[in-house]
Design an enzyme around this catalytic site. Sequence first.
Site, PDB file in Angstrom:
ATOM      1  N   ALA A  88       0.849  -1.189   0.000  1.00 48.98           N
ATOM      2  CA  ALA A  88       0.000   0.000   0.000  1.00 48.98           C
ATOM      3  C   ALA A  88       0.881   1.233   0.000  1.00 48.98           C
ATOM      4  CB  ALA A  88      -0.932   0.009   1.202  1.00 48.98           C
ATOM      5  N   GLY A 105      -1.550   2.277  -5.938  1.00 48.38           N
ATOM      6  CA  GLY A 105      -1.444   2.721  -7.320  1.00 48.38           C
ATOM      7  C   GLY A 105      -0.163   3.428  -7.661  1.00 48.38           C
ATOM      8  N   GLU A 113      -4.733  -4.950  -9.398  1.00 49.75           N
ATOM      9  CA  GLU A 113      -4.621  -5.262  -7.977  1.00 49.75           C
ATOM     10  C   GLU A 113      -5.988  -5.303  -7.309  1.00 49.75           C
ATOM     11  OE1 GLU A 113      -0.267  -3.386  -6.786  1.00 49.75           O
ATOM     12  OE2 GLU A 113      -1.988  -2.042  -6.979  1.00 49.75           O
TER      13      GLU A 113
END
Length: 235
Positions: A88, A105, A113
Amino acid sequence: MKRPGGTEEQKRRAGESAARAVSDGDVVGLGTGSTAAVAIRALGRRVDSGLDVRGVPTSYQSRALARDAGIPLTTLDDALPDVAIDGADQIAGLERDGPADVIKGGGAAHAREKIVDAAADRFVVVADPTKLADDLDAPVPIEVLSDAVSVVESALVALGGEPTLRAAERKDGPVVTENGNLVVDCGFGAIGDPASLADGIAALPGVVEHGLFVGMVDEVHVGVADGVEVYPRES
């Protein structure tokens, strides 16, 4: 709540802890990023010792790493993951009731994902302490159809955001995802209601997927100086 740190040792501890949570016979979603890569390597060592698992990669990077680690691969068409292990960019809400919320991202793989992580029975996030925050406030990566960038950017401004088309680092022009789309990073400041913002972004025509992962996380493994902190904490 954000803490200093982010060492390779902390990432190693988090990744190896999550890899130990995988059981024989599991199908495993294989995330993207530096801490997820540690988990993939650790899982490969367990496979080498006899663990029977199959992996579902979320990117070219994780696919190549899994092959190098000797992890047999499969697809979502053939098997849904029992567990997904992913990193993350920012994590909030670890100390409150309910699942943590995360932003992903940074590697522009968040569309794939999210599909894999949402399909898994259990979604485990691995991180170092630098990823922790009281509230999400990092820019949100948004994968956008190339023809829709200007329209989406205008709509994001109307939502209170400050969008920026992500530029490539080693070539001229923007980052292009594995899906052939572009990425807009949009700052919103402190995000007081991640679920509402996630719904608002998802509703914009031209948006393929965004990096707000809200209400999805089952466990978070945080590597720290003296071990691993696992959330939610056991009562």
